[in-house]
Scaffold this motif. Structure first.
Motif, PDB file in Angstrom:
ATOM      1  N   ASP A 198       0.797  -1.228   0.000  1.00 40.04           N
ATOM      2  CA  ASP A 198       0.000   0.000   0.000  1.00 40.04           C
ATOM      3  C   ASP A 198       0.828   1.275   0.000  1.00 40.04           C
ATOM      4  O   ASP A 198       0.350   2.309  -0.466  1.00 40.04           O
ATOM      5  CB  ASP A 198      -0.925   0.033   1.218  1.00 40.04           C
ATOM      6  N   PHE A 199       2.039   1.239   0.546  1.00 40.06           N
ATOM      7  CA  PHE A 199       2.808   2.457   0.766  1.00 40.06           C
ATOM      8  C   PHE A 199       4.240   2.315   0.259  1.00 40.06           C
ATOM      9  O   PHE A 199       4.802   1.230   0.274  1.00 40.06           O
ATOM     10  CB  PHE A 199       2.859   2.803   2.263  1.00 40.06           C
ATOM     11  N   PHE A 249      -6.232   8.418   6.085  1.00 42.49           N
ATOM     12  CA  PHE A 249      -5.805   8.325   7.482  1.00 42.49           C
ATOM     13  C   PHE A 249      -4.651   7.339   7.603  1.00 42.49           C
ATOM     14  O   PHE A 249      -3.654   7.625   8.279  1.00 42.49           O
ATOM     15  CB  PHE A 249      -6.951   7.889   8.397  1.00 42.49           C
ATOM     16  N   ALA A 250      -4.776   6.177   6.949  1.00 40.33           N
ATOM     17  CA  ALA A 250      -3.714   5.172   7.008  1.00 40.33           C
ATOM     18  C   ALA A 250      -2.402   5.730   6.461  1.00 40.33           C
ATOM     19  O   ALA A 250      -1.331   5.490   7.027  1.00 40.33           O
ATOM     20  CB  ALA A 250      -4.127   3.914   6.246  1.00 40.33           C
ATOM     21  N   LEU A 251      -2.470   6.485   5.369  1.00 39.65           N
ATOM     22  CA  LEU A 251      -1.263   7.092   4.810  1.00 39.65           C
ATOM     23  C   LEU A 251      -0.631   8.051   5.811  1.00 39.65           C
ATOM     24  O   LEU A 251       0.578   8.000   6.051  1.00 39.65           O
ATOM     25  CB  LEU A 251      -1.576   7.823   3.502  1.00 39.65           C
ATOM     26  N   TYR A 265       4.464   7.463  11.490  1.00 39.30           N
ATOM     27  CA  TYR A 265       5.108   6.329  12.165  1.00 39.30           C
ATOM     28  C   TYR A 265       6.503   6.101  11.572  1.00 39.30           C
ATOM     29  O   TYR A 265       7.494   5.974  12.292  1.00 39.30           O
ATOM     30  CB  TYR A 265       4.229   5.092  12.021  1.00 39.30           C
ATOM     31  N   ALA A 266       6.591   6.074  10.243  1.00 36.54           N
ATOM     32  CA  ALA A 266       7.881   5.878   9.576  1.00 36.54           C
ATOM     33  C   ALA A 266       8.842   7.019   9.894  1.00 36.54           C
ATOM     34  O   ALA A 266      10.032   6.799  10.129  1.00 36.54           O
ATOM     35  CB  ALA A 266       7.678   5.748   8.069  1.00 36.54           C
ATOM     36  N   LEU A 267       8.327   8.246   9.919  1.00 33.48           N
ATOM     37  CA  LEU A 267       9.153   9.407  10.252  1.00 33.48           C
ATOM     38  C   LEU A 267       9.746   9.266  11.653  1.00 33.48           C
ATOM     39  O   LEU A 267      10.934   9.504  11.865  1.00 33.48           O
ATOM     40  CB  LEU A 267       8.307  10.677  10.158  1.00 33.48           C
ATOM     41  N   ILE A 268       8.937   8.851  12.617  1.00 34.37           N
ATOM     42  CA  ILE A 268       9.422   8.663  13.990  1.00 34.37           C
ATOM     43  C   ILE A 268      10.452   7.542  14.039  1.00 34.37           C
ATOM     44  O   ILE A 268      11.516   7.682  14.653  1.00 34.37           O
ATOM     45  CB  ILE A 268       8.243   8.412  14.946  1.00 34.37           C
TER      46      ILE A 268
END
Length: 140
Positions: A24-25, A58-60, A66-69
């Protein structure tokens, strides 16, 4: 703060801990200022009327932040969303990926605060904006 991953390493780690959304991402770019991730928009992300659904956006936003953190903390899979505010501003273009531009506003010991602007690929105006707070588990 130095980055704990490069794009390939973070992508690999995300696929390991969240294999259910690996299709998805995709992370487009990452640096000390932020992270750019895209929703690889498919039919399953559309709602009636031919636009990208709110839950998909919202999921994006959630995955991008989350990935940034994680890009700062490293392998801290248990960081969780504790608050979210999401504004939908324009109808996303059907058939185009949605791009999230995430930036970290604060990274503390127990909380991280970030925001994200989302755009339909190729469009200048944002389709949505989100602000999220994450809880970071204590070191054991």
């Amino acid at each position: 703060m130095a980055l704990a991953f490069d794009v390939a390493g973070l992508t690999e780690y995300l696929h390991e801990i969240f294999p259910q959304v690996k299709d998805d991402f995709a992370i487009d770019a990452m640096d000390k200022q932020g992270l750019r991730m895209r929703l690889l928009t498919a039919e399953r992300h559309l709602r009636p009327g031919g636009t990208v659904s709110g839950p998909s956006m919202f999921a994006l936003a959630d995955c991008a932040i989350y990935a940034l953190i994680l890009s700062r903390l490293g392998q801290e899979a248990l960081a969780v969303t504790t608050n979210c505010s999401l504004d939908f501003m324009r109808k996303p273009v059907a058939g185009a990926d949605v791009i999230a531009e995430a930036r970290l506003l604060k990274l503390g010991r127990v909380l991280a605060v970030a925001d994200v602007l989302m755009y339909s690929e190729g469009q200048a105006e944002p389709v949505a904006r989100a602000s999220m707070t994450y809880s970071i588990p204590p070191k054991r």
